[in-house]
Scaffold this active site. Structure first.
Site, PDB file in Angstrom:
ATOM      1  N   HIS A 134       0.856  -1.183   0.000  1.00 14.99           N
ATOM      2  CA  HIS A 134       0.000   0.000   0.000  1.00 14.99           C
ATOM      3  C   HIS A 134       0.896   1.238   0.000  1.00 14.99           C
ATOM      4  O   HIS A 134       1.539   1.546   1.008  1.00 14.99           O
ATOM      5  CB  HIS A 134      -0.916  -0.006   1.232  1.00 14.99           C
ATOM      6  CG  HIS A 134      -1.953  -1.084   1.162  1.00 14.99           C
ATOM      7  ND1 HIS A 134      -2.497  -1.672   2.277  1.00 14.99           N
ATOM      8  CD2 HIS A 134      -2.532  -1.675   0.087  1.00 14.99           C
ATOM      9  CE1 HIS A 134      -3.386  -2.589   1.885  1.00 14.99           C
ATOM     10  NE2 HIS A 134      -3.417  -2.604   0.564  1.00 14.99           N
ATOM     11  N   GLU A 144       1.225   4.057   2.785  1.00 15.56           N
ATOM     12  CA  GLU A 144       1.576   3.705   4.160  1.00 15.56           C
ATOM     13  C   GLU A 144       3.094   3.762   4.329  1.00 15.56           C
ATOM     14  O   GLU A 144       3.776   2.756   4.530  1.00 15.56           O
ATOM     15  CB  GLU A 144       0.970   2.336   4.490  1.00 15.56           C
ATOM     16  CG  GLU A 144      -0.559   2.412   4.411  1.00 15.56           C
ATOM     17  CD  GLU A 144      -1.271   1.064   4.398  1.00 15.56           C
ATOM     18  OE1 GLU A 144      -0.631   0.036   4.674  1.00 15.56           O
ATOM     19  OE2 GLU A 144      -2.485   1.054   4.108  1.00 15.56           O
ATOM     20  N   HIS A 200       2.509  -2.455   7.229  1.00 19.88           N
ATOM     21  CA  HIS A 200       1.418  -1.557   6.818  1.00 19.88           C
ATOM     22  C   HIS A 200       1.287  -0.379   7.770  1.00 19.88           C
ATOM     23  O   HIS A 200       1.905  -0.351   8.830  1.00 19.88           O
ATOM     24  CB  HIS A 200       0.089  -2.329   6.808  1.00 19.88           C
ATOM     25  CG  HIS A 200      -0.045  -3.274   5.657  1.00 19.88           C
ATOM     26  ND1 HIS A 200      -0.879  -3.046   4.602  1.00 19.88           N
ATOM     27  CD2 HIS A 200       0.584  -4.446   5.407  1.00 19.88           C
ATOM     28  CE1 HIS A 200      -0.772  -4.046   3.737  1.00 19.88           C
ATOM     29  NE2 HIS A 200       0.106  -4.915   4.200  1.00 19.88           N
ATOM     30  N   GLU A 247       0.710  -3.535  11.606  1.00 15.08           N
ATOM     31  CA  GLU A 247       0.093  -2.231  11.363  1.00 15.08           C
ATOM     32  C   GLU A 247       0.746  -1.193  12.264  1.00 15.08           C
ATOM     33  O   GLU A 247       0.739  -1.333  13.484  1.00 15.08           O
ATOM     34  CB  GLU A 247      -1.409  -2.293  11.676  1.00 15.08           C
ATOM     35  CG  GLU A 247      -2.189  -3.271  10.815  1.00 15.08           C
ATOM     36  CD  GLU A 247      -2.582  -2.681   9.465  1.00 15.08           C
ATOM     37  OE1 GLU A 247      -2.280  -1.493   9.221  1.00 15.08           O
ATOM     38  OE2 GLU A 247      -3.185  -3.418   8.657  1.00 15.08           O
TER      39      GLU A 247
HETATM   40 ZN   LIG Z   1      -2.170  -1.397   4.336  1.00  6.45          ZN
END
Ligand SMILES: [Zn+2]
Length: 481
Positions: free
Chosen positions: A267, A270, A363, A437
């Site tokens: 992504h 990010e 992420h 995350e």
């Molecule tokens: Zn992500």
């Protein structure tokens, strides 16, 4: 270098070419700086200020900036035609008030979240108000005290200050434009520190494809680190950019070694994931005794930027296929999602020759603070498999108690996540398979209530190494201690 196209690369739809030619600038140098004091979350505001409608304003940026009418013209000059920039339009709706629109992910009409743009022609004493009026997500950490990032070139040159958090009256709310799907707005006010400054705003500390290439060039050119780190091309992206893969291990040990697979930036918006990845690489490639031990114990396979095209053009979530590559691990084709397809193939080959003890995909999270993981769920309540997947995150939380929240971790496989790297790698046989995350905001743990710095993000890479050593320590006595 990121503009180079490989002759064998799949043909890319036409708009990409013209788009890229508008993005020839690269602002590679930002002052490295860690704030001397923690940057606290601000008090989120609920005041009901709404900017004047864009219809009554003056367009001052639309793919290129308007020209000033003279030295008295105090209109801000906006720009984002540089790597990872994504401002589409700016409308001046008051003397110091602007409504901004972000370019959606290329070849889509949505996913607006990441932002990164430049302003010039600043005035020192005025209070400016900005509203980004087309954000996609209904909720955001901006509603919980997170502040945008800001960079002043004059502060960098004269005081060595780098990216920092700024803003007052920060507000995240549903817009009243009646658009479908509804658009969400982020508003903030700020003063600029200098007249006539060049400043930047960003959603997260930028980390571009060029930043990665510069880092890898330094590794390859270093006689020490290049002995145990090989940098190769995993494949080419749709636009022909190289997707790099690193193999890190000590020359000895051979077939008996277990493997660890890490990836980041599937992504593109990010960017915190890249800073954590750089922290990991800084440590694992260092001369520290624990790093040497880890290189003797493991073969590390690292893909630091899975979606370079998305990073270059300033996307939030998608590749140039116009879709989220982290839903394509199961069914995505080699032609449409080359990086994901080749990573999966590489892991299949790796699993045929040795055990893979850990897969971790980096992420950023936009709604929850702290660092946490999503893992899979291997069995019924109380079964050994079910507990096993929780051990690594639990150990990580002990090693990074002021950043990592074990209670925020989730262990399950939802239908909607079947195509993610985490679930597919787990189904292929990697029991410890995680999405890690890192909040765009910061930490609420260990007495903290402050934003993450670049140093915090980098430290996660180190804590991952430390935890890996605890997790696989050949001396089990240490685990109890
Ligand atoms: Zn992500």
């Amino acid at each position: 270098m990121w503009l180079l196209r490989h002759p064998a690369a799949q043909a890319v739809p036409e708009p990409y070419d013209s788009f890229m030619h508008g993005h020839l600038c690269y602002y590679g140098y930002f002052q490295e700086w860690i704030p001397p004091e923690p940057e606290p979350f601000c008090q989120p505001t609920d005041h009901q200020w709404l900017p004047m409608g864009e219809e009554q304003g003056t367009v001052v940026y639309q793919l290129s900036p308007a020209t000033l009418k003279g030295p008295q013209d105090n209109t801000l000059l906006f720009e984002s035609r540089f790597e990872s920039g994504n401002l589409q339009k700016a409308v001046k709706v008051g003397p110091y008030e602007y409504v901004l629109r972000l370019r959606p992910d290329l070849y889509t009409a949505k996913h607006t979240q990441w932002f990164y743009f430049r302003v010039q022609n600043t005035r020192k004493d005025a209070v400016y108000c900005f509203t980004i009026a087309n954000l996609a997500k209904p909720k955001s950490l901006y509603g919980k005290g997170m502040c945008p990032l800001f960079y002043s070139q004059k502060d960098a040159q004269s005081h060595g200050i780098g990216w920092r958090r700024i803003g007052t009256n920060i507000r995240y709310y549903r817009g009243n434009s009646g658009e479908e799907p509804p658009a969400f707005c982020l508003s903030w006010s700020t003063r600029f520190p200098h007249d006539g400054d060049t400043c930047y705003f960003a959603h997260s500390y930028p980390y571009t494809y060029s930043d990665l290439q510069r880092y890898l060039r330094a590794v390859v050119g270093d006689p020490a680190r290049s002995q145990y780190c090989a940098v190769r091309a995993l494949c080419r992206s749709l636009a022909g950019n190289i997707v790099y893969t690193l193999t890190i291990t000590a020359p000895s040990g051979g077939a008996a070694k277990q493997a660890v697979v890490l990836s980041a930036r599937v992504h593109p918006g990010e960017s915190g994931g890249s800073w954590a990845m750089q922290g990991f690489l800084d440590f694992i490639l260092s001369a520290a005794p624990d790093a040497q031990l880890l290189r003797q114990l493991f073969v590390f396979k690292v893909v630091p930027m899975l979606n370079p095209d998305g990073v270059v053009v300033g996307n939030s979530r998608c590749s140039l296929a116009g879709r989220d590559p982290n839903r394509a691990y199961r069914t995505g084709s080699r032609g449409s999602f080359p990086a994901v397809w080749h990573l999966r193939a590489m892991v299949e080959r790796l699993l045929a020759e040795r055990e893979v003890v850990l897969y971790c995909d980096f992420h950023g999270h936009s709604r929850k603070n702290n660092v946490f993981v999503y893992g899979c769920d291997g069995g019924r309540d109380g079964s050994e498999a079910r507990l096993r997947e929780r051990v690594f995150p639990l150990m990580l939380s002990k090693n990074a108690p002021d950043k990592f929240s074990f209670s925020s971790c989730k262990f399950k496989v939802q239908k909607s996540k079947e195509g993610t790297g985490r679930v597919v790698m787990w189904r292929m046989g990697i029991a410890n398979s995680y999405t890690i995350e890192m909040a765009f905001g910061g930490s609420t743990l260990g007495g903290r209530n402050s934003h993450f710095t670049v140093e915090d993000l980098k430290s996660l890479g180190y804590h991952l190494c430390d935890t890996l050593l605890d997790f696989c320590d050949p001396n089990p006595a240490k685990v109890g201690g």
